[in-house]
Design a protein around this motif. Structure first.
Motif, PDB file in Angstrom:
ATOM      1  N   GLY A 201     -60.158 -75.099 -29.218  1.00  8.48           N
ATOM      2  CA  GLY A 201     -60.215 -74.047 -29.847  1.00  8.48           C
ATOM      3  C   GLY A 201     -60.099 -72.879 -29.083  1.00  8.48           C
ATOM      4  N   GLY A 202     -59.489 -71.585 -29.465  1.00  9.39           N
ATOM      5  CA  GLY A 202     -59.532 -70.280 -28.684  1.00  9.39           C
ATOM      6  C   GLY A 202     -58.220 -69.842 -28.531  1.00  9.39           C
ATOM      7  N   SER A 203     -57.056 -70.653 -28.435  1.00  8.47           N
ATOM      8  CA  SER A 203     -55.909 -70.007 -28.161  1.00  8.47           C
ATOM      9  C   SER A 203     -55.382 -68.977 -29.246  1.00  8.47           C
ATOM     10  CB  SER A 203     -54.746 -71.132 -28.096  1.00  8.47           C
ATOM     11  OG  SER A 203     -54.748 -71.861 -29.195  1.00  8.47           O
ATOM     12  N   LEU A 204     -55.865 -69.097 -30.414  1.00 17.71           N
ATOM     13  CA  LEU A 204     -55.477 -68.199 -31.572  1.00 17.71           C
ATOM     14  C   LEU A 204     -55.992 -66.878 -31.264  1.00 17.71           C
ATOM     15  CD1 LEU A 204     -53.740 -67.917 -34.078  1.00 17.71           C
ATOM     16  CD2 LEU A 204     -55.931 -68.539 -35.363  1.00 17.71           C
ATOM     17  N   GLN A 205     -57.258 -66.781 -30.776  1.00 14.26           N
ATOM     18  CA  GLN A 205     -57.807 -65.526 -30.462  1.00 14.26           C
ATOM     19  C   GLN A 205     -57.204 -64.792 -29.469  1.00 14.26           C
ATOM     20  OE1 GLN A 205     -60.497 -63.764 -32.163  1.00 14.26           O
ATOM     21  NE2 GLN A 205     -59.398 -62.207 -30.930  1.00 14.26           N
ATOM     22  N   THR A 206     -56.769 -65.661 -28.353  1.00 17.15           N
ATOM     23  CA  THR A 206     -56.101 -65.114 -27.084  1.00 17.15           C
ATOM     24  C   THR A 206     -54.596 -64.439 -27.619  1.00 17.15           C
ATOM     25  OG1 THR A 206     -57.008 -66.952 -25.834  1.00 17.15           O
ATOM     26  CG2 THR A 206     -55.157 -65.841 -24.973  1.00 17.15           C
ATOM     27  N   LEU A 207     -54.154 -65.167 -28.692  1.00 19.42           N
ATOM     28  CA  LEU A 207     -52.966 -64.395 -28.955  1.00 19.42           C
ATOM     29  C   LEU A 207     -53.133 -63.305 -29.878  1.00 19.42           C
ATOM     30  CD1 LEU A 207     -49.632 -64.851 -29.363  1.00 19.42           C
ATOM     31  CD2 LEU A 207     -49.897 -66.317 -31.380  1.00 19.42           C
ATOM     32  N   ASP A 208     -54.202 -63.301 -30.624  1.00 16.14           N
ATOM     33  CA  ASP A 208     -54.478 -62.149 -31.348  1.00 16.14           C
ATOM     34  C   ASP A 208     -54.561 -61.023 -30.225  1.00 16.14           C
ATOM     35  OD1 ASP A 208     -54.545 -63.504 -33.724  1.00 16.14           O
ATOM     36  OD2 ASP A 208     -56.536 -63.566 -33.619  1.00 16.14           O
ATOM     37  N   ASN A 209     -55.470 -61.402 -29.228  1.00 14.86           N
ATOM     38  CA  ASN A 209     -55.630 -60.198 -28.107  1.00 14.86           C
ATOM     39  C   ASN A 209     -54.382 -59.809 -27.710  1.00 14.86           C
ATOM     40  OD1 ASN A 209     -58.390 -60.612 -28.549  1.00 14.86           O
ATOM     41  ND2 ASN A 209     -58.466 -61.862 -26.731  1.00 14.86           N
ATOM     42  N   ALA A 210     -53.246 -60.645 -27.418  1.00 17.49           N
ATOM     43  CA  ALA A 210     -52.253 -60.290 -26.707  1.00 17.49           C
ATOM     44  C   ALA A 210     -51.526 -59.188 -27.625  1.00 17.49           C
ATOM     45  CB  ALA A 210     -51.338 -61.537 -26.615  1.00 17.49           C
ATOM     46  N   PHE A 211     -51.508 -59.530 -29.097  1.00 13.48           N
ATOM     47  CA  PHE A 211     -50.776 -58.536 -29.895  1.00 13.48           C
ATOM     48  C   PHE A 211     -51.487 -57.054 -29.826  1.00 13.48           C
ATOM     49  CE2 PHE A 211     -48.562 -62.110 -32.209  1.00 13.48           C
ATOM     50  CZ  PHE A 211     -47.301 -61.406 -32.423  1.00 13.48           C
ATOM     51  N   THR A 212     -52.606 -57.218 -29.761  1.00 14.56           N
ATOM     52  CA  THR A 212     -53.533 -55.836 -29.900  1.00 14.56           C
ATOM     53  C   THR A 212     -52.984 -54.969 -28.445  1.00 14.56           C
ATOM     54  OG1 THR A 212     -55.340 -56.763 -31.222  1.00 14.56           O
ATOM     55  CG2 THR A 212     -55.885 -54.773 -29.813  1.00 14.56           C
ATOM     56  N   TRP A 213     -52.927 -55.723 -27.409  1.00 12.95           N
ATOM     57  CA  TRP A 213     -52.563 -55.236 -26.122  1.00 12.95           C
ATOM     58  C   TRP A 213     -51.255 -54.758 -26.143  1.00 12.95           C
ATOM     59  CZ3 TRP A 213     -54.779 -59.724 -23.069  1.00 12.95           C
ATOM     60  CH2 TRP A 213     -56.716 -59.658 -23.369  1.00 12.95           C
ATOM     61  N   ALA A 214     -50.354 -55.805 -26.782  1.00 13.87           N
ATOM     62  CA  ALA A 214     -48.882 -55.497 -26.570  1.00 13.87           C
ATOM     63  C   ALA A 214     -48.483 -54.188 -27.602  1.00 13.87           C
ATOM     64  CB  ALA A 214     -48.037 -56.644 -27.259  1.00 13.87           C
ATOM     65  N   GLU A 215     -49.227 -54.194 -28.749  1.00 14.14           N
ATOM     66  CA  GLU A 215     -49.219 -52.874 -29.342  1.00 14.14           C
ATOM     67  C   GLU A 215     -49.564 -51.449 -29.014  1.00 14.14           C
ATOM     68  OE1 GLU A 215     -49.158 -55.474 -33.891  1.00 14.14           O
ATOM     69  OE2 GLU A 215     -51.175 -54.545 -32.939  1.00 14.14           O
ATOM     70  N   LYS A 216     -50.755 -51.630 -28.130  1.00 15.35           N
ATOM     71  CA  LYS A 216     -51.310 -50.596 -27.542  1.00 15.35           C
ATOM     72  C   LYS A 216     -50.138 -49.860 -26.597  1.00 15.35           C
ATOM     73  CE  LYS A 216     -55.176 -49.006 -24.872  1.00 15.35           C
ATOM     74  NZ  LYS A 216     -56.472 -49.247 -24.326  1.00 15.35           N
ATOM     75  N   TYR A 217     -49.308 -50.902 -25.657  1.00 15.00           N
ATOM     76  CA  TYR A 217     -48.537 -50.588 -24.733  1.00 15.00           C
ATOM     77  C   TYR A 217     -47.133 -50.599 -25.146  1.00 15.00           C
ATOM     78  CZ  TYR A 217     -52.848 -50.581 -22.000  1.00 15.00           C
ATOM     79  OH  TYR A 217     -53.963 -50.304 -21.501  1.00 15.00           O
ATOM     80  N   ASN A 218     -46.898 -50.635 -26.539  1.00  8.06           N
ATOM     81  CA  ASN A 218     -45.416 -50.657 -27.118  1.00  8.06           C
ATOM     82  C   ASN A 218     -44.704 -51.547 -26.642  1.00  8.06           C
ATOM     83  OD1 ASN A 218     -43.691 -49.403 -28.990  1.00  8.06           O
ATOM     84  ND2 ASN A 218     -42.566 -48.145 -27.345  1.00  8.06           N
ATOM     85  N   LEU A 219     -45.270 -52.917 -26.518  1.00  6.22           N
ATOM     86  CA  LEU A 219     -44.428 -54.228 -26.308  1.00  6.22           C
ATOM     87  C   LEU A 219     -44.003 -55.013 -27.493  1.00  6.22           C
ATOM     88  CD1 LEU A 219     -46.364 -55.008 -22.921  1.00  6.22           C
ATOM     89  CD2 LEU A 219     -44.157 -54.151 -23.002  1.00  6.22           C
ATOM     90  N   GLY A 220     -42.845 -55.373 -27.315  1.00  8.30           N
ATOM     91  CA  GLY A 220     -42.746 -56.273 -28.567  1.00  8.30           C
ATOM     92  C   GLY A 220     -42.974 -57.824 -28.231  1.00  8.30           C
ATOM     93  N   VAL A 221     -43.411 -58.649 -29.187  1.00  5.71           N
ATOM     94  CA  VAL A 221     -44.011 -59.845 -29.056  1.00  5.71           C
ATOM     95  C   VAL A 221     -42.902 -60.956 -29.455  1.00  5.71           C
ATOM     96  CG1 VAL A 221     -45.707 -61.575 -29.313  1.00  5.71           C
ATOM     97  CG2 VAL A 221     -46.507 -59.026 -28.922  1.00  5.71           C
ATOM     98  N   ILE A 222     -42.657 -61.879 -28.544  1.00  4.34           N
ATOM     99  CA  ILE A 222     -41.732 -63.087 -29.242  1.00  4.34           C
ATOM    100  C   ILE A 222     -42.997 -64.136 -29.221  1.00  4.34           C
ATOM    101  CG2 ILE A 222     -39.849 -64.704 -28.621  1.00  4.34           C
ATOM    102  CD1 ILE A 222     -38.685 -62.224 -27.133  1.00  4.34           C
ATOM    103  N   VAL A 223     -43.272 -64.717 -30.279  1.00  6.81           N
ATOM    104  CA  VAL A 223     -44.140 -65.883 -30.273  1.00  6.81           C
ATOM    105  C   VAL A 223     -43.173 -66.851 -30.226  1.00  6.81           C
ATOM    106  CG1 VAL A 223     -45.825 -67.128 -31.671  1.00  6.81           C
ATOM    107  CG2 VAL A 223     -45.747 -64.540 -31.922  1.00  6.81           C
ATOM    108  N   ASP A 224     -43.473 -67.869 -29.229  1.00  4.56           N
ATOM    109  CA  ASP A 224     -42.540 -69.111 -28.914  1.00  4.56           C
ATOM    110  C   ASP A 224     -43.304 -70.247 -29.316  1.00  4.56           C
ATOM    111  OD1 ASP A 224     -40.926 -70.713 -27.696  1.00  4.56           O
ATOM    112  OD2 ASP A 224     -41.953 -70.394 -25.690  1.00  4.56           O
ATOM    113  N   LEU A 225     -42.730 -71.050 -30.405  1.00  2.00           N
ATOM    114  CA  LEU A 225     -43.508 -72.474 -30.363  1.00  2.00           C
ATOM    115  C   LEU A 225     -42.739 -73.350 -29.316  1.00  2.00           C
ATOM    116  CD1 LEU A 225     -45.297 -74.241 -31.701  1.00  2.00           C
ATOM    117  CD2 LEU A 225     -43.384 -74.953 -33.305  1.00  2.00           C
ATOM    118  N   HIS A 226     -43.743 -73.371 -28.157  1.00  2.00           N
ATOM    119  CA  HIS A 226     -43.180 -74.144 -26.624  1.00  2.00           C
ATOM    120  C   HIS A 226     -43.362 -75.635 -27.068  1.00  2.00           C
ATOM    121  CE1 HIS A 226     -41.987 -72.657 -22.862  1.00  2.00           C
ATOM    122  NE2 HIS A 226     -42.302 -73.844 -22.420  1.00  2.00           N
TER     123      HIS A 226
END
Length: 446
Positions: A201-226
């Motif tokens: 566990g832990g990857s979901l919180q990491t993705l949540d963090n990425a969204f927060t940072w992306a929104e702060k710096y006006n970056l769009g997020v592409i979530v890719d089911l790799h």
């Protein structure tokens, strides 16, 4: 000795390789002078000494229920398929079978058996229970990492997630004029914080963090089911245990993957940073059939649209023997759908033999034609979802100027893609695979 490691086992007394007759569903013999597919065993790690042995047709080795012969018959491994590999310093091994006895190869005419009782050995050529082990392809994906670290995996992965990519990276991306980030995730993220083992566990919180940072710096997020459950391409980045490709073969498996997309869409649909959801990365033909892929893409698209009319839905073209235009009709009929293509001048002998100028010419001519083929009038937007400024054979002969010229040619061509491009990857220990390093060191200018 991690999951998926491929090995060959050669009897030191017979000087012959162990082989699964017919590739599987039969006995194990020791009568092959050369090693190929039938002589390849893939490891499934139980612990650092105990393993399952999988043959090329997918079955697991066990002891016959009627004798001491080894057979490749099991479809789901358990304790009856768990073998202990005892190694010496020269990659000679003995294999203790589930019955407690050692495996031995007595003659080339008979099946290999698990009935050698002598506990001690001098590891010499006269011991039929001794084999020379030759390691082949080794996988280095998240399955191998987590199963290999075992109880330490959670702390190792969480430390990596919290330190390798941080808010500073998102700030740097924005400063470097990037406007979006493509983030690969595995199917087990939908079960976070308690995903099925060996994942942690832990990857979901990491993705949540990425969204927060992306929104702060006006970056769009592409979530890719790799990584889809069962693996859609057999590569280590698809979450595979041993290279097997089993995704999309049943309706149940497709439904499980749609459920992951549903989870991601429901969680992030209202986030201002969500630009797109990519339904799956690099499905491989012919194992992934076009019919099953289209079925999944339609269902995945519908799952996203339950929660948002605005996010783009990205559909990756198949790798392997497939028509680059085969998804255009489907995508053209689905609003805000995107076709994803990946271009690397790597992985084949043809690219390895090219000069730098030939690589540049290939991008300007062949890749340009490839892109034109999928960018049709009234068709869906096209995304060059992966590319790199590394090229086959360039590692040892290309200068900084060569890399600059090659990267600029790629930018000129891939920059025409109607949905844009994404470099693989932002940060990497191999410099030319790291967009951050390439920008900071003057190889790429945006």
């Amino acid at each position: 000795m991690l999951d998926g490691t491929q090995l060959h086992l050669k009897s030191v007394t017979l000087n012959m390789y162990l082989s699964a007759e017919g590739g599987g569903d039969s006995i194990i013999v020791a009568n092959r002078a050369r090693a190929s597919d039938w002589e390849t065993f893939k490891l499934g790690r139980v612990n650092e000494r105990t393993f399952y042995l999988r043959v090329s047709m997918g079955q697991f080795v066990r002891i016959s229920t009627r004798s001491s012969r080894l057979v490749a018959k099991a479809t789901n491994p358990s304790t009856t398929e768990a073998f202990v590999i005892v190694r010496n310093s020269n990659n000679r091994v003995r294999i203790r079978a589930p019955n407690g006895l050692f495996v031995q190869a007595k003659t080339t005419a008979d099946a290999v058996t698990a009935d050698y009782t002598e506990e001690n050995t001098n590891w010499g050529d006269n011991d039929p229970s001794v084999f020379q082990m030759e390691l082949g392809r080794q996988f280095q994906g998240e399955f191998q990492l987590t199963n290999g670290y075992g109880s330490k995996a959670t702390s190792v992965l969480r430390n990596h997630w919290s330190t390798y990519i941080t808010e500073d990276d998102f700030r740097s991306m924005a400063n470097d004029k990037l406007n979006a980030v493509r983030i690969p995730v595995g199917w087990w993220i939908a079960s976070d914080p308690n995903p099925p083992k060996p994942f942690v566990g832990g990857s979901l919180q990491t993705l949540d963090n990425a969204f927060t940072w992306a929104e702060k710096y006006n970056l769009g997020v592409i979530v890719d089911l790799h990584a889809a459950k069962g693996s859609q391409n057999g590569n280590e980045h698809s979450g595979t245990r041993d290279g097997s490709k089993e995704w999309g073969t049943t309706d149940e498996n497709i439904d499980q993957t749609v459920a992951v997309i549903d989870f991601l869409a429901s969680r992030y649909a209202q986030r201002s940073g969500l630009l797109a959801i990519e339904l799956i990365n690099e499905p491989l033909a012919p194992g992934v059939t076009l019919g099953n892929l289209k079925k999944y893409y339609q269902a995945g698209y519908n799952a996203v649209r339950k929660y948002t009319p605005n996010a783009y839905v990205i559909m990756s073209n198949r790798l392997g023997p497939a028509d680059a235009t085969e998804l255009l009709q489907l995508a053209s009929n689905l609003d805000k759908s995107v076709i994803d293509v990946h271009y690397y001048n790597l992985y084949t002998d043809t690219f390895s033999r090219m000069t730098v100028q030939q690589h540049i010419d290939f991008v300007n001519n062949n890749r340009s034609r490839d892109l034109n083929t999928v960018m049709v009038a009234n068709g869906p937007p096209v995304f060059v979802g992966e590319w790199s400024a590394e090229c086959g054979g360039c590692e040892n002969k290309a200068t900084k100027k060569d890399y600059q010229r090659f990267a600029q040619a790629e930018l000129n061509v891939y920059g025409r893609a109607t949905f844009g491009w994404s470099y693989w990857t932002w940060k990497n220990v191999n410099n030319h695979w790291s967009l951050k390093w390439m920008i900071n060191n003057g190889y790429i200018s945006l």
